[in-house]
Design a protein around this motif. Structure first.
Motif, PDB file in Angstrom:
ATOM      1  N   ASP A 208      50.478  49.603  39.452  1.00  0.00           N
ATOM      2  CA  ASP A 208      50.696  48.732  40.816  1.00  0.00           C
ATOM      3  C   ASP A 208      50.072  47.332  40.476  1.00  0.00           C
ATOM      4  O   ASP A 208      49.637  47.159  39.349  1.00  0.00           O
ATOM      5  CB  ASP A 208      49.686  49.198  42.143  1.00  0.00           C
ATOM      6  N   THR A 209      50.532  46.494  40.858  1.00  0.00           N
ATOM      7  CA  THR A 209      49.938  45.475  40.451  1.00  0.00           C
ATOM      8  C   THR A 209      48.170  44.610  40.677  1.00  0.00           C
ATOM      9  O   THR A 209      47.706  44.221  39.819  1.00  0.00           O
ATOM     10  CB  THR A 209      51.038  43.798  41.465  1.00  0.00           C
ATOM     11  N   ARG A 210      47.341  45.226  41.996  1.00  0.00           N
ATOM     12  CA  ARG A 210      45.988  45.598  42.466  1.00  0.00           C
ATOM     13  C   ARG A 210      45.481  46.231  40.901  1.00  0.00           C
ATOM     14  O   ARG A 210      44.450  45.364  39.825  1.00  0.00           O
ATOM     15  CB  ARG A 210      45.717  46.177  43.564  1.00  0.00           C
ATOM     16  N   PRO A 211      45.980  47.864  40.142  1.00  0.00           N
ATOM     17  CA  PRO A 211      45.135  48.431  38.874  1.00  0.00           C
ATOM     18  C   PRO A 211      45.341  47.169  37.970  1.00  0.00           C
ATOM     19  O   PRO A 211      44.844  46.828  36.668  1.00  0.00           O
ATOM     20  CB  PRO A 211      45.967  49.349  39.313  1.00  0.00           C
ATOM     21  N   GLN A 212      46.647  46.869  37.925  1.00  0.00           N
ATOM     22  CA  GLN A 212      47.372  45.934  36.852  1.00  0.00           C
ATOM     23  C   GLN A 212      45.759  44.867  36.540  1.00  0.00           C
ATOM     24  O   GLN A 212      46.441  44.032  35.588  1.00  0.00           O
ATOM     25  CB  GLN A 212      48.706  45.095  36.485  1.00  0.00           C
ATOM     26  N   LEU A 213      45.567  44.062  37.862  1.00  0.00           N
ATOM     27  CA  LEU A 213      44.915  42.994  37.034  1.00  0.00           C
ATOM     28  C   LEU A 213      43.626  43.642  36.950  1.00  0.00           C
ATOM     29  O   LEU A 213      42.758  42.995  36.087  1.00  0.00           O
ATOM     30  CB  LEU A 213      44.924  41.885  38.672  1.00  0.00           C
ATOM     31  N   LEU A 214      42.828  44.759  37.588  1.00  0.00           N
ATOM     32  CA  LEU A 214      41.750  45.125  36.801  1.00  0.00           C
ATOM     33  C   LEU A 214      41.969  45.861  35.398  1.00  0.00           C
ATOM     34  O   LEU A 214      40.615  45.407  35.077  1.00  0.00           O
ATOM     35  CB  LEU A 214      41.361  46.072  37.919  1.00  0.00           C
ATOM     36  N   LYS A 215      43.008  46.031  34.744  1.00  0.00           N
ATOM     37  CA  LYS A 215      43.225  46.772  33.841  1.00  0.00           C
ATOM     38  C   LYS A 215      42.961  45.613  32.360  1.00  0.00           C
ATOM     39  O   LYS A 215      42.290  45.714  31.473  1.00  0.00           O
ATOM     40  CB  LYS A 215      44.391  46.362  33.566  1.00  0.00           C
ATOM     41  N   ARG A 216      43.613  44.258  33.431  1.00  0.00           N
ATOM     42  CA  ARG A 216      43.400  42.769  32.520  1.00  0.00           C
ATOM     43  C   ARG A 216      41.509  42.851  32.758  1.00  0.00           C
ATOM     44  O   ARG A 216      41.200  42.397  31.338  1.00  0.00           O
ATOM     45  CB  ARG A 216      43.966  41.569  33.028  1.00  0.00           C
ATOM     46  N   LEU A 217      40.858  42.874  33.346  1.00  0.00           N
ATOM     47  CA  LEU A 217      39.298  42.468  33.676  1.00  0.00           C
ATOM     48  C   LEU A 217      38.860  43.572  32.847  1.00  0.00           C
ATOM     49  O   LEU A 217      37.255  43.395  32.575  1.00  0.00           O
ATOM     50  CB  LEU A 217      38.819  42.808  34.740  1.00  0.00           C
ATOM     51  N   GLY A 218      39.390  45.047  31.940  1.00  0.00           N
ATOM     52  CA  GLY A 218      38.915  46.130  31.262  1.00  0.00           C
ATOM     53  C   GLY A 218      38.990  46.937  31.757  1.00  0.00           C
ATOM     54  O   GLY A 218      38.481  48.783  31.040  1.00  0.00           O
ATOM     55  N   PHE A 219      39.643  47.478  33.253  1.00  0.00           N
ATOM     56  CA  PHE A 219      38.963  48.316  33.821  1.00  0.00           C
ATOM     57  C   PHE A 219      40.696  49.329  34.176  1.00  0.00           C
ATOM     58  O   PHE A 219      41.427  48.847  34.433  1.00  0.00           O
ATOM     59  CB  PHE A 219      38.485  48.009  35.416  1.00  0.00           C
ATOM     60  N   ASP A 220      40.536  50.860  33.394  1.00  0.00           N
ATOM     61  CA  ASP A 220      41.278  51.630  33.586  1.00  0.00           C
ATOM     62  C   ASP A 220      41.153  52.349  34.755  1.00  0.00           C
ATOM     63  O   ASP A 220      40.807  52.645  35.506  1.00  0.00           O
ATOM     64  CB  ASP A 220      40.801  52.492  31.904  1.00  0.00           C
ATOM     65  N   THR A 221      42.694  52.785  35.582  1.00  0.00           N
ATOM     66  CA  THR A 221      42.918  53.755  36.519  1.00  0.00           C
ATOM     67  C   THR A 221      43.023  54.815  36.413  1.00  0.00           C
ATOM     68  O   THR A 221      43.395  55.698  35.092  1.00  0.00           O
ATOM     69  CB  THR A 221      44.385  53.250  37.020  1.00  0.00           C
TER      70      THR A 221
END
Length: 332
Positions: A208-221
């Motif tokens: 999903d686009t929301r976790p994709q953005l957080l992934k860019r910040l360093g956060f994994d789902t």
């Protein structure tokens, strides 16, 4: 009125104004390979219909005023949220609500239809592409998993605004890079984007686009959240009796109104480590909307509001108050 007659009648209107618009000949034709085939846009479009639930913001950012936009949710004029109202100006697009009405779209005489992240079916595509060139998501993406950057650059190419699209994407990418640079401790952490809908908790999977953005910040789902639904699904419903899949270093709740009331009443939420250690963030209606729309107009707002909340939540100290979480009553 017969379908073919609608197309013929209203296409005349688009042709009659074509001479008033100029575009660089080198921009066109543009060819798009997508899940339903190949679409060629021969010249700069004059009348664009946006079927993406959030893609009209990109067009507005390019200075393109679509003749029709797709309603997703919210109560904002012409389905345009506050971060895009200035770009909308006094333009009054037609709002397409509910199931697509092919004859209604034909009556608008579009010369381009953008259907990336629209959920348009093969059958609907065949009808739409008989009206005007119709650009869809690339085959490797599901209905709603096309990255925000690609959605922007695809729309930019289609309307002859590739340079503007690249400029806007680059600006947001710099904003993201600056956040990453100043938060090296976020790398390798986990974050769940969670919700409470119709009495059921759940979370968005990594496609999903929301976790994709957080992934860019360093956060994994969280892996358990990703495993909680079939491949290709962008979200997973979770049993209220076991919220383990939502546990993460930061839990971002997207719930307002009745959903927020239900979330507060969910007993096991208060047993979550994220709650005990003060690592919950409540995204209010506007932040949740900007986060969900994930486009060139909404993302700067989303990052500006979300990052300070994550900074407060991630320290794991329940004495560090996250203002949005406190205001929502989730700390009560």
């Amino acid at each position: 009125m017969e379908f073919k007659k609608i197309i013929t009648t209203f296409m005349v209107a688009a042709i009659s104004v074509a001479s008033s618009i100029t575009a660089s000949a080198s921009d066109f034709p543009q060819t798009f390979e997508h899940r339903y085939g190949t679409t060629v846009v021969e010249k700069k479009p004059l009348r664009v219909v946006s079927l993406s639930y959030s893609g009209h913001d990109n067009l507005l950012a390019f200075g393109v005023k679509p003749v029709a936009v797709r309603y997703w949710y919210g109560d904002h004029p012409y389905s345009v949220w506050p971060w895009a109202q200035e770009a909308l100006g006094d333009h009054q697009p037609v709002i397409l609500k509910g199931e697509l009405n092919i004859e209604q779209i034909a009556s608008l005489a579009p010369d381009l239809i953008i259907g990336v992240t629209s959920g348009v079916t093969q059958e609907q595509y065949e009808l739409l592409s008989a009206i005007a060139p119709t650009v869809m998501s690339e085959a490797k993406y599901t209905d709603y998993s096309t990255p925000w950057q690609l959605r922007a650059t695809t729309a930019g190419r289609a309307v002859g605004e590739s340079e503007k699209a690249a400029e806007l994407v680059g600006s947001i990418e710099k904003q993201i890079a600056d956040i990453v640079k100043t938060h090296p401790d976020w790398q390798g952490k986990t974050a769940s984007v969670s919700f409470f809908y119709n009495g059921t908790p759940g979370g968005y999977r990594s496609i999903d686009t929301r976790p994709q953005l957080l992934k860019r910040l360093g956060f994994d789902t969280p892996k358990l959240l990703d495993a909680a639904a079939d491949e290709g699904e962008f979200y997973a419903n979770i049993s209220p009796e076991d919220l383990t899949p939502l546990e993460a270093d930061v839990v971002i709740w997207m719930a307002t109104g009745d959903a927020l009331a239900g979330l507060k009443e969910m007993p096991l939420r208060k047993k979550m480590q994220a709650h005990i250690e003060g690592r919950e963030v409540l995204a209010d209606n506007l932040l949740a909307g900007a986060f969900s729309f994930s486009n060139t107009l909404s993302l700067s707002y989303a990052l500006e509001k979300l990052v300070p909340l994550i900074e407060l939540a991630i320290d794991g100290d329940p004495l560090t108050i996250v203002p949005s979480t406190q205001k929502s009553g989730l700390l009560d």
